[in-house]
Design a protein around this motif. Structure first.
Motif, PDB file in Angstrom:
ATOM      1  N   ILE A 193       0.862  -1.177   0.000  1.00 55.78           N
ATOM      2  CA  ILE A 193       0.000   0.000   0.000  1.00 55.78           C
ATOM      3  C   ILE A 193       0.903   1.233   0.000  1.00 55.78           C
ATOM      4  O   ILE A 193       1.825   1.343   0.792  1.00 55.78           O
ATOM      5  N   GLU A 194       0.657   2.114  -0.953  1.00 54.02           N
ATOM      6  CA  GLU A 194       1.453   3.329  -1.099  1.00 54.02           C
ATOM      7  C   GLU A 194       0.852   4.480  -0.297  1.00 54.02           C
ATOM      8  O   GLU A 194       1.529   5.080   0.515  1.00 54.02           O
ATOM      9  N   ARG A 195      -0.404   4.813  -0.588  1.00 55.75           N
ATOM     10  CA  ARG A 195      -1.041   5.935   0.120  1.00 55.75           C
ATOM     11  C   ARG A 195      -2.548   5.920  -0.096  1.00 55.75           C
ATOM     12  O   ARG A 195      -3.057   5.314  -1.027  1.00 55.75           O
ATOM     13  N   ASN A 196      -3.221   6.652   0.810  1.00 57.04           N
ATOM     14  CA  ASN A 196      -4.664   6.834   0.710  1.00 57.04           C
ATOM     15  C   ASN A 196      -4.944   8.161   0.026  1.00 57.04           C
ATOM     16  O   ASN A 196      -4.175   9.110   0.171  1.00 57.04           O
ATOM     17  N   ALA A 197      -6.053   8.253  -0.671  1.00 51.46           N
ATOM     18  CA  ALA A 197      -6.489   9.528  -1.233  1.00 51.46           C
ATOM     19  C   ALA A 197      -6.868  10.449  -0.072  1.00 51.46           C
ATOM     20  O   ALA A 197      -7.138   9.977   1.032  1.00 51.46           O
ATOM     21  N   PRO A 198      -6.902  11.752  -0.307  1.00 54.26           N
ATOM     22  CA  PRO A 198      -7.229  12.685   0.780  1.00 54.26           C
ATOM     23  C   PRO A 198      -8.519  12.354   1.531  1.00 54.26           C
ATOM     24  O   PRO A 198      -8.590  12.536   2.744  1.00 54.26           O
ATOM     25  N   LEU A 199      -9.517  11.856   0.856  1.00 56.35           N
ATOM     26  CA  LEU A 199     -10.772  11.495   1.521  1.00 56.35           C
ATOM     27  C   LEU A 199     -10.840  10.007   1.864  1.00 56.35           C
ATOM     28  O   LEU A 199     -11.890   9.502   2.257  1.00 56.35           O
ATOM     29  N   GLY A 200      -9.721   9.284   1.667  1.00 54.41           N
ATOM     30  CA  GLY A 200      -9.643   7.888   2.066  1.00 54.41           C
ATOM     31  C   GLY A 200      -9.956   6.867   0.991  1.00 54.41           C
ATOM     32  O   GLY A 200      -9.698   5.689   1.175  1.00 54.41           O
ATOM     33  N   ASP A 201     -10.514   7.282  -0.119  1.00 53.25           N
ATOM     34  CA  ASP A 201     -10.899   6.322  -1.159  1.00 53.25           C
ATOM     35  C   ASP A 201     -10.732   6.980  -2.516  1.00 53.25           C
ATOM     36  O   ASP A 201     -11.231   8.097  -2.698  1.00 53.25           O
ATOM     37  N   PRO A 202     -10.033   6.457  -3.480  1.00 56.01           N
ATOM     38  CA  PRO A 202      -9.414   5.136  -3.525  1.00 56.01           C
ATOM     39  C   PRO A 202      -8.064   5.104  -2.795  1.00 56.01           C
ATOM     40  O   PRO A 202      -7.586   6.112  -2.296  1.00 56.01           O
ATOM     41  N   VAL A 203      -7.458   3.926  -2.807  1.00 58.66           N
ATOM     42  CA  VAL A 203      -6.162   3.703  -2.185  1.00 58.66           C
ATOM     43  C   VAL A 203      -5.185   3.288  -3.289  1.00 58.66           C
ATOM     44  O   VAL A 203      -5.543   2.530  -4.181  1.00 58.66           O
ATOM     45  N   GLU A 204      -3.951   3.788  -3.196  1.00 60.46           N
ATOM     46  CA  GLU A 204      -2.934   3.460  -4.202  1.00 60.46           C
ATOM     47  C   GLU A 204      -2.088   2.291  -3.704  1.00 60.46           C
ATOM     48  O   GLU A 204      -1.594   2.302  -2.579  1.00 60.46           O
ATOM     49  N   TYR A 205      -1.935   1.291  -4.564  1.00 64.12           N
ATOM     50  CA  TYR A 205      -1.134   0.104  -4.266  1.00 64.12           C
ATOM     51  C   TYR A 205      -0.016  -0.006  -5.295  1.00 64.12           C
ATOM     52  O   TYR A 205      -0.097   0.553  -6.381  1.00 64.12           O
ATOM     53  N   PHE A 206       1.022  -0.765  -4.943  1.00 64.67           N
ATOM     54  CA  PHE A 206       2.128  -1.036  -5.866  1.00 64.67           C
ATOM     55  C   PHE A 206       2.233  -2.545  -6.003  1.00 64.67           C
ATOM     56  O   PHE A 206       2.402  -3.261  -5.017  1.00 64.67           O
ATOM     57  N   ILE A 207       2.083  -3.023  -7.252  1.00 61.40           N
ATOM     58  CA  ILE A 207       2.141  -4.459  -7.527  1.00 61.40           C
ATOM     59  C   ILE A 207       2.756  -4.667  -8.906  1.00 61.40           C
ATOM     60  O   ILE A 207       2.444  -3.928  -9.850  1.00 61.40           O
ATOM     61  N   LYS A 208       3.644  -5.640  -9.005  1.00 59.58           N
ATOM     62  CA  LYS A 208       4.258  -6.020 -10.283  1.00 59.58           C
ATOM     63  C   LYS A 208       4.872  -4.829 -11.029  1.00 59.58           C
ATOM     64  O   LYS A 208       4.781  -4.730 -12.242  1.00 59.58           O
ATOM     65  N   GLY A 209       5.464  -3.895 -10.303  1.00 58.02           N
ATOM     66  CA  GLY A 209       6.173  -2.781 -10.933  1.00 58.02           C
ATOM     67  C   GLY A 209       5.329  -1.595 -11.348  1.00 58.02           C
ATOM     68  O   GLY A 209       5.826  -0.701 -12.023  1.00 58.02           O
ATOM     69  N   TYR A 210       4.067  -1.560 -10.978  1.00 60.18           N
ATOM     70  CA  TYR A 210       3.257  -0.399 -11.337  1.00 60.18           C
ATOM     71  C   TYR A 210       2.315  -0.015 -10.192  1.00 60.18           C
ATOM     72  O   TYR A 210       2.065  -0.789  -9.284  1.00 60.18           O
ATOM     73  N   HIS A 211       1.825   1.204 -10.262  1.00 62.49           N
ATOM     74  CA  HIS A 211       0.908   1.731  -9.253  1.00 62.49           C
ATOM     75  C   HIS A 211      -0.524   1.495  -9.710  1.00 62.49           C
ATOM     76  O   HIS A 211      -0.841   1.664 -10.880  1.00 62.49           O
ATOM     77  N   LEU A 212      -1.368   1.132  -8.753  1.00 55.39           N
ATOM     78  CA  LEU A 212      -2.742   0.758  -9.041  1.00 55.39           C
ATOM     79  C   LEU A 212      -3.644   1.376  -7.978  1.00 55.39           C
ATOM     80  O   LEU A 212      -3.328   1.319  -6.788  1.00 55.39           O
ATOM     81  N   ALA A 213      -4.726   1.985  -8.391  1.00 49.65           N
ATOM     82  CA  ALA A 213      -5.695   2.546  -7.446  1.00 49.65           C
ATOM     83  C   ALA A 213      -6.926   1.646  -7.416  1.00 49.65           C
ATOM     84  O   ALA A 213      -7.472   1.293  -8.463  1.00 49.65           O
ATOM     85  N   LEU A 214      -7.333   1.274  -6.211  1.00 53.74           N
ATOM     86  CA  LEU A 214      -8.528   0.458  -6.016  1.00 53.74           C
ATOM     87  C   LEU A 214      -9.427   1.125  -4.994  1.00 53.74           C
ATOM     88  O   LEU A 214      -8.942   1.712  -4.020  1.00 53.74           O
ATOM     89  N   ARG A 215     -10.716   0.995  -5.198  1.00 55.50           N
ATOM     90  CA  ARG A 215     -11.661   1.439  -4.179  1.00 55.50           C
ATOM     91  C   ARG A 215     -11.599   0.466  -3.008  1.00 55.50           C
ATOM     92  O   ARG A 215     -11.304  -0.711  -3.184  1.00 55.50           O
ATOM     93  N   LYS A 216     -11.891   0.967  -1.830  1.00 51.71           N
ATOM     94  CA  LYS A 216     -11.846   0.104  -0.641  1.00 51.71           C
ATOM     95  C   LYS A 216     -12.813  -1.066  -0.778  1.00 51.71           C
ATOM     96  O   LYS A 216     -12.526  -2.175  -0.331  1.00 51.71           O
ATOM     97  N   GLU A 217     -13.944  -0.833  -1.411  1.00 48.82           N
ATOM     98  CA  GLU A 217     -14.938  -1.890  -1.633  1.00 48.82           C
ATOM     99  C   GLU A 217     -14.335  -3.039  -2.455  1.00 48.82           C
ATOM    100  O   GLU A 217     -14.593  -4.208  -2.187  1.00 48.82           O
ATOM    101  N   GLU A 218     -13.529  -2.698  -3.458  1.00 48.17           N
ATOM    102  CA  GLU A 218     -12.864  -3.724  -4.273  1.00 48.17           C
ATOM    103  C   GLU A 218     -11.755  -4.408  -3.482  1.00 48.17           C
ATOM    104  O   GLU A 218     -11.622  -5.632  -3.513  1.00 48.17           O
TER     105      GLU A 218
END
Length: 83
Positions: A44-69
């Protein structure tokens, strides 16, 4: 053995290994297309200012997912990482 938790419960800087992927069939297919597979390490890299989505790092790239996902992904903590 490490405890399992849901991906959306991790804090920035934590790293984990994906152990199970839930959700509907189309959502699981989308996860696979994004490289979210059982056994992959994800950080997990960081949360958005309002908490959703969240930025993740996987397989060499950054990915944003909603908390629900992210709640559909079960992980095992890998310990603290280089933040």
């Amino acid at each position: 053995m490490a405890d399992s938790t849901q991906l959306h419960l991790l804090q920035p800087g934590q790293q984990a290994v994906i152990t199970r992927i839930g959700g509907s069939r189309p959502l699981r297919r989308r996860f696979v297309e994004m490289g979210i597979l059982k056994g992959e390490t994800i950080r997990i890299e960081r949360n958005a200012p309002l908490g959703d989505p969240v930025e993740y790092f996987i397989k060499g790239y950054h990915l944003a997912l909603r908390k629900e996902e992210a709640a559909q992904i079960e992980v095992t903590l890998n310990g603290n990482t280089n933040g």
